[in-house]
Design an enzyme around this catalytic site. Structure first.
Site, PDB file in Angstrom:
ATOM      1  CG  ASP A  29       5.459   2.967  -2.389  1.00 45.74           C
ATOM      2  OD1 ASP A  29       4.264   2.626  -2.385  1.00 45.74           O
ATOM      3  OD2 ASP A  29       6.231   2.753  -1.429  1.00 45.74           O
ATOM      4  CD  GLU A  43      -1.002   5.592  -1.184  1.00 45.46           C
ATOM      5  OE1 GLU A  43      -0.060   6.340  -0.861  1.00 45.46           O
ATOM      6  OE2 GLU A  43      -0.832   4.420  -1.522  1.00 45.46           O
ATOM      7  CG  ASP A  84       2.964  -1.407   2.131  1.00 46.08           C
ATOM      8  OD1 ASP A  84       3.378  -1.876   1.054  1.00 46.08           O
ATOM      9  OD2 ASP A  84       3.240  -0.261   2.529  1.00 46.08           O
TER      10      ASP A  84
END
Length: 677
Positions: free
Chosen positions: A399, A402, A466
């Site tokens: 995950d 960023e 998401d």
């Protein structure tokens, strides 16, 4: 008249032409570039960024002298007859056009370049773009970030997210930006570099690319057809490999709550004929609860409380041909034992005072492992090998990636403005090296959301991020269709999404219908995987509803039966770089209507999929390119054109070509549906 010719590169009548494509056009005396100096103001809050720029000076440039070189040209760019920079333009040994800026004065940090365009042109790519597939008419800031909630400033949910947590997205916000576009004029334009950029396709006469820095190189290639163009692009950027064989066994079921709960739900699903390839338990390392919902405890070692004797349990699952998947990211919560170890070894990104830079991830703070520090990079790689691979874990969500702020100090001294967009590439490399060193590259499936150019060669498959648990075009089910097509035209062939979405905020709750429609679509993608979401107790879950379980059983079975076809599609991705989910024009380029369709796709060459992305829709208008198509459920034959098609639950509009190689396989679904009726 100047007429210099180097192979397929020509400068004639003040036009630079490469394979019959005009790259620069100075005959109209309009600027082709600008050079300037500016000061940026970048603010981050929980992965959401605002980027502002204050220009101090800027100079428009036109072509001056053009000098022939052995491999190409050296072009002056001038303002008021003063030379500001040179462009060295060559063909490399693969026939690629490379344009390399050369600037002697390092005070310049802003660059703009224009490429000629035509009014009728279509443009695709720029990484994962979730709102627009055809980028024409819009400007796209390219900066990896949280996509945000809702992703449409006109919607109430995005407005609430902005008001309460600065978390509302916009049409361009994305985990996976990329400085590459593909034109319907059959060329790609790629920028080598990782700085902040804006690609603006809103002008009828030119495409304008603006950079916070001076790119190392621009790369251009052409091809007569789209499959060949994608082959060239992915040969340059790198390609993904085929997925592990076990992924064909069915759906990867996302579950949480500990071993006993996971096994109870597993048994319930198996008892109702759901085909399971894996159990994905993102809370394997522990949990915490925040106002956003249920979150994981970011200390990358198994929680013996939630998953006791996990290694032994994994062996039991594997005997049933079910794999166990986990979760990891490159950050460590500051209350953990792993954080203490990383701090002692000086492995975290620093602040300007020399201390550990802590990032707020939503009511808990984390240190960022400094991936530019080789020792820290190897530490994280060993954590993956020892705490995950040695335990028998067969895959994980890798995950984030960023969240690198721009006011940090990195071990290698690099500029955070350059490092920010590069961070997902370093994170992907860390995972890839761990798997390679463990000699498990054909067995392991990890999936990422953050990416950039050349990262895909290090990641088996991406997921769309998401999405909201709703029907919104910008952030719901529809958005992942557009996103997969954009990534495919950027050179990333294999993608998938959370079945049912993830983000539930402000009373926005997943319904059974949404989950079932998402399931139908996921069946015709490279991978099926569910997610309980950030608020699992409040949202619909498949295992709580017998009708939904039967629906998942049906489509997980179809997914498994489609294995021969899907494997061939994925092998094409590995061999040629062709996206598994392809835009209609990929194989029907002569039909203009195919260029603006962003909610239908070809799954491989022979299946056309038109997902139902509107609530309560019992019939749907479907566009079919000129060919002979057979409806997968009824066997009805359709010609090209626009058709009204019935869409009851369980009958997503899917059509196969009459001349398909796997016709006998596809006919089974027609026959079975007739028997069920």
């Amino acid at each position: 008249m100047m007429n210099i010719e180097v192979s397929k590169l020509t400068y004639i009548n003040k036009q630079l032409i490469y394979n019959k494509k005009i790259i620069f056009n100075q005959s109209n005396k309009k600027i082709i570039a600008t050079l300037g100096r500016g000061i940026e103001n970048v603010k981050m809050y929980r992965g959401n960024y605002t980027v502002q720029d204050k220009m101090q000076e800027e100079y428009p440039l036109i072509v001056g002298k053009v000098q022939k070189m052995k491999q190409g040209y050296r072009v002056e760019l001038v303002h008021d007859k003063k030379v500001f920079l040179h462009l060295n333009i060559i063909l490399d040994n693969k026939g690629r056009l490379k344009i390399m800026p050369e600037i002697k004065n390092d005070k310049w940090n802003r660059f703009l370049i224009r490429i000629p365009a035509i009014k009728e042109e279509h443009v695709y790519g720029c990484g994962e773009q979730l709102s627009y597939f055809d980028l024409r008419g819009h400007n796209f800031p390219l900066w990896t970030s949280e996509p945000g909630i809702g992703r449409n400033k006109k919607t109430r949910i995005t407005q609430l997210a902005d008001e309460e947590g600065r978390a509302g997205g916009n049409y361009y916000t994305t985990n996976f930006p990329q400085m590459t576009y593909i034109s319907s004029q059959k060329y790609y334009f790629h920028t080598e570099g990782s700085m902040y950029a804006e690609f603006d396709f809103s002008n009828a006469d030119f495409h304008e690319m603006r950079y916070f820095g001076i790119p190392k190189c621009f790369v251009v290639e052409t091809a007569p057809i789209y499959p060949e163009l994608i082959e060239k692009l992915t040969l340059f950027l790198g390609r993904q490999k085929k997925l592990p064989e076990w992924t064909n066994n069915g759906v990867i079921l996302g579950l949480q709550g500990g071993l006993n709960r996971v096994k109870d739900i597993e048994n319930k699903m198996l008892a109702n004929s759901v085909k399971l390839a894996g159990l994905w338990c993102q809370d394997w390392e522990g949990t915490r609860t925040t106002s956003f919902g249920k979150r994981n405890y970011w200390n990358w070692a198994v929680s013996e409380t939630l998953y006791p004797n996990l290694q032994a349990e994994i062996k039991k699952w594997r005997k049933k041909k079910i794999e166990f998947l986990a979760y990891i990211n490159p950050y460590v919560v500051n209350t953990s034992e792993m954080f203490k170890e990383g701090a002692q070894k000086d492995y975290f990104v620093k602040n300007k005072s020399g201390g550990i830079y802590l990032v707020d991830f939503g009511e808990f703070d984390c240190g960022m492992i400094d991936l530019t520090n080789l020792a820290a990079f190897n530490w994280l790689k060993e954590i993956i090998k020892i705490n995950m691979l040695n335990l028998g874990i067969s895959g994980w969500m890798a995950d984030f990636g960023e969240y690198l702020p721009v006011d940090v100090v990195l071990a290698d001294g690099s500029d955070p403005m350059e490092a920010h967009n590069k961070w997902p590439l370093l994170w992907a490399k860390c995972n890839a090296q761990a798997v390679l060193e463990a000699k498990k590259e054909n067995e392991i499936l990890y999936f990422m959301r953050a990416g950039t150019a050349k990262a895909s060669r290090f990641c088996p498959i991406y997921w769309a991020g998401d999405q909201s648990v709703d029907w919104s075009l910008d952030d719901g089910l529809a958005s992942v269709i557009c996103g997969s097509l954009s990534l495919g035209m950027s050179g990333t062939a294999l993608t998938h999404s959370d079945i049912g979405g993830y983000t539930s905020m402000y009373g926005n709750l997943r319904t059974a219908e949404l989950f079932e429609r998402w399931t139908e679509m996921a069946c015709f993608t490279p991978l099926m995987r569910t997610h309980e979401g950030n608020r699992p107790a409040e949202n619909f879950q498949v295992y709580d509803d017998m009708q939904a379980i039967k629906h998942l059983a049906k489509f997980s079975s179809i997914y498994k039966e489609l294995t021969p076809y899907r494997k061939e599609v994925i092998l094409e991705s590995e061999a040629n770089g062709w996206p598994a989910q392809r835009p209609l024009f990929f194989h029907y380029e002569e039909q203009e209507a195919c260029y603006t369709e962003k909610y239908e796709y070809l799954f491989g060459r022979d299946l056309l999929v038109a997902p139902v992305y509107e609530e309560g829709q019992t019939e749907k208008e479907v566009f079919l390119p000129k060919d002979e198509w057979i409806h997968l459920w009824s066997g009805k034959v359709y010609k090209g054109g626009v058709w009204q098609v019935a869409t009851p639950l369980g009958q997503i509009p899917v059509f196969y070509r009459r001349t398909a190689k796997y016709t006998n396989l596809f006919k089974k679904f027609v026959q079975r549906d007739e028997e069920n009726r």
